[in-house]
Design an enzyme around this catalytic site. Structure first.
Site, PDB file in Angstrom:
ATOM      1  N   HIS A 190       0.824  -1.213   0.000  1.00  0.00           N
ATOM      2  CA  HIS A 190       0.000   0.000   0.000  1.00  0.00           C
ATOM      3  C   HIS A 190       0.859   1.265   0.000  1.00  0.00           C
ATOM      4  O   HIS A 190       0.436   2.317   0.468  1.00  0.00           O
ATOM      5  CB  HIS A 190      -0.981  -0.001   1.191  1.00  0.00           C
ATOM      6  CG  HIS A 190      -2.095  -0.999   1.026  1.00  0.00           C
ATOM      7  ND1 HIS A 190      -3.197  -0.759   0.242  1.00  0.00           N
ATOM      8  CD2 HIS A 190      -2.244  -2.245   1.525  1.00  0.00           C
ATOM      9  CE1 HIS A 190      -3.995  -1.837   0.280  1.00  0.00           C
ATOM     10  NE2 HIS A 190      -3.439  -2.744   1.045  1.00  0.00           N
ATOM     11  N   THR A 191       2.067   1.126  -0.510  1.00  0.00           N
ATOM     12  CA  THR A 191       2.934   2.298  -0.664  1.00  0.00           C
ATOM     13  C   THR A 191       2.927   2.796  -2.112  1.00  0.00           C
ATOM     14  O   THR A 191       3.267   3.944  -2.360  1.00  0.00           O
ATOM     15  CB  THR A 191       4.388   1.948  -0.301  1.00  0.00           C
ATOM     16  OG1 THR A 191       4.713   0.708  -0.927  1.00  0.00           O
ATOM     17  CG2 THR A 191       4.565   1.811   1.204  1.00  0.00           C
ATOM     18  N   SER A 250      -9.351 -19.203 -23.183  1.00  0.00           N
ATOM     19  CA  SER A 250      -8.516 -19.435 -22.011  1.00  0.00           C
ATOM     20  C   SER A 250      -8.843 -20.803 -21.444  1.00  0.00           C
ATOM     21  O   SER A 250     -10.003 -21.222 -21.465  1.00  0.00           O
ATOM     22  CB  SER A 250      -8.795 -18.371 -20.948  1.00  0.00           C
ATOM     23  OG  SER A 250      -8.251 -18.785 -19.709  1.00  0.00           O
ATOM     24  N   SER A 306      -2.193 -12.460 -11.428  1.00  0.00           N
ATOM     25  CA  SER A 306      -2.469 -13.124 -12.703  1.00  0.00           C
ATOM     26  C   SER A 306      -2.930 -12.097 -13.731  1.00  0.00           C
ATOM     27  O   SER A 306      -2.724 -12.274 -14.934  1.00  0.00           O
ATOM     28  CB  SER A 306      -3.550 -14.200 -12.524  1.00  0.00           C
ATOM     29  OG  SER A 306      -4.809 -13.623 -12.272  1.00  0.00           O
ATOM     30  N   ASP A 339       2.680  -4.111 -10.394  1.00  0.00           N
ATOM     31  CA  ASP A 339       2.489  -5.446 -10.979  1.00  0.00           C
ATOM     32  C   ASP A 339       2.926  -5.492 -12.438  1.00  0.00           C
ATOM     33  O   ASP A 339       3.560  -6.450 -12.887  1.00  0.00           O
ATOM     34  CB  ASP A 339       1.012  -5.860 -10.882  1.00  0.00           C
ATOM     35  CG  ASP A 339       0.530  -5.897  -9.447  1.00  0.00           C
ATOM     36  OD1 ASP A 339       1.369  -5.760  -8.530  1.00  0.00           O
ATOM     37  OD2 ASP A 339      -0.691  -6.033  -9.245  1.00  0.00           O
ATOM     38  N   TYR A 357     -10.129  -0.786  -0.368  1.00  0.00           N
ATOM     39  CA  TYR A 357      -8.964  -0.273  -1.101  1.00  0.00           C
ATOM     40  C   TYR A 357      -9.197   1.186  -1.489  1.00  0.00           C
ATOM     41  O   TYR A 357      -8.358   2.061  -1.234  1.00  0.00           O
ATOM     42  CB  TYR A 357      -8.735  -1.130  -2.352  1.00  0.00           C
ATOM     43  CG  TYR A 357      -7.541  -0.734  -3.186  1.00  0.00           C
ATOM     44  CD1 TYR A 357      -6.265  -1.225  -2.908  1.00  0.00           C
ATOM     45  CD2 TYR A 357      -7.672   0.121  -4.282  1.00  0.00           C
ATOM     46  CE1 TYR A 357      -5.175  -0.873  -3.674  1.00  0.00           C
ATOM     47  CE2 TYR A 357      -6.581   0.481  -5.063  1.00  0.00           C
ATOM     48  CZ  TYR A 357      -5.335  -0.025  -4.757  1.00  0.00           C
ATOM     49  OH  TYR A 357      -4.249   0.337  -5.519  1.00  0.00           O
TER      50      TYR A 357
END
Ligand code: ADP
Ligand code: MG
Length: 385
Positions: A34-35, A67, A125, A170, A220
């Protein structure tokens, strides 16, 4: 490890065409939670679980996707004004649209996606998928890949098509990871540095709690708003600060009492977590795993007490780890309210750690956790096997 020959064969049967294979890694964040959206520091490591996309070009400007995780085949036309839809393929659509808006010409393609990264477990993912697809689309159109530009396009895709206001961590690690290394990222300047992870005597072990609580996305967004409020209030005393990244620990100690709860606690987490992350990078560089482990523990406590994004299952996993003599440190990793913990464990006791953790967790929660012993993997690439 996925069998690429079988996967190519599966593609040929579906599309009657010869594919190229592209893969991108999932990741675990070692520390710095959370930085990212506070302009701070993070230290993710790409893991040796990857999302693989088999692709062959088409001449009609359309994209067809299958998929192994979903039954539904999705098809769309490549154009910059693509919109999100109610199906599983928004990450694919999003990265295609954002690359087109970034003025890359792309070719249509048939896609088959398979993933060793568990979906929705906090090992990203989603970014692995975006980056593998984005990289493949660029390669099929014979572009040179600029990894930072690809990461930023994929982050935009995640914002606009998946509806997650994520930081850049990410997508960055999936594009820029280096085998055997973690990546320190400065989320303000986007400067990054590969930090060697010496795993001769220790292992990075990820434990999947197998739960995901509904709270995650609303909390969040609330945390982001609370951090912004902390900055607004602190700016009255510390003119010129843009984000919590700009507040030194000593300055914060001086003004913390001026903040109402829970704003004070939220800010306290972010400011101390940034300091811990920088200290952890140093500890890793010096091979001081015990110190690194202590920082992991402190990070978890701060996420639990001050940021309040942990949950019973994650706390239990960290508590179980804390009782094991082979564990340097353990903490929740990812956004929280479920997902995984990351554990730094002495190599020769990994087996007993895994067995005891699974047993104790199952005893209390009634769920078998999945456990992954992770190597530090490399960035997105073409697979030629
Ligand atoms: P995480 O990134 O932590 O795994 P997210 O909720 O951000 O969790 O991303 C999961 C979503 O990403 C899935 O619901 C799906 O839309 C997409 N996704 C990820 N991997 C795949 C895959 N192999 N095949 C299809 N969709 C995938
Ligand atoms: Mg994700």
């Amino acid at each position: 490890m996925m069998n690429f020959q079988d996967f190519r064969q599966q593609f040929r049967q579906l599309y009657s065409n010869e594919p190229r294979l592209f893969s991108a890694p999932g990741r675990v964040n070692l520390i710095g939670e959370h930085t990212d959206y506070n302009d701070g520091f993070v230290l993710p490591m790409a893991i040796d679980r990857r999302t693989v996309v088999a692709m062959a070009p088409r001449n009609d400007g359309r994209v067809r996707c299958l998929s192994t995780e979903f039954d539904e085949q999705i098809e769309f036309e490549l154009k910059a004004d693509l919109k999100p839809a109610h199906d599983w393929a928004n990450h694919v659509r999003g990265v295609a649209a954002c690359l087109l808006r970034d003025e890359y010409n792309l070719r249509g393609a048939d896609l088959l996606i398979a993933s060793e990264v568990p979906l929705g477990a906090g090992l990203s993912s989603s970014a692995a998928l975006e980056i593998a697809v984005g990289y493949g689309l660029l390669k099929l159109a014979e572009h040179l890949v600029d990894p930072v530009r690809l990461a930023l396009a994929a982050q935009k895709a995640e914002h606009e098509f998946a509806g997650t206001q994520c930081g850049v961590m990410d997508q960055f690690i999936a594009c820029l990871a280096r085998e055997g290394h973690a990546l320190k990222i400065d989320c303000r300047t986007l400067e990054y540095e590969a930090v060697p992870v010496d795993l001769s005597d220790a292992r990075v072990v990820v434990v999947n709690s197998m739960v995901k609580h509904e709270l995650a996305s609303s909390e969040y967004n609330q945390r982001r708003a609370e951090c912004e409020e902390a900055v607004r209030r602190l700016a009255g005393h510390l003119p010129g600060i843009q984000s919590l990244r700009d507040v030194e620990l000593e300055e914060f100690d001086q003004w913390a009492d001026a903040l109402p709860e829970p704003i004070r606690r939220r800010a306290n987490h972010v400011i101390t977590e940034n300091a811990r992350t920088l200290a952890a990078v140093e500890a890793l560089q010096l091979g001081q795993l015990s110190h690194f482990g202590k920082l992991m523990k402190a990070s978890h406590e701060s996420l639990r007490e001050d940021y309040q994004v942990s949950c019973r299952e994650l706390d239990l996993l960290v508590e179980i780890a804390g009782r094991h003599s082979a564990v340097y440190g353990a903490r929740m990793t990812g956004g929280g309210f479920g997902g995984c913990t990351v554990n730094l464990v002495k190599a020769d006791e990994v087996e007993s750690f895994m067995a005891e953790t699974a047993e104790a967790y199952r005893w209390v929660i009634g769920i078998q956790p999945e456990i992954y012993v992770c190597q530090a993997s490399g960035a997105v690439r073409e697979e030629n096997q």
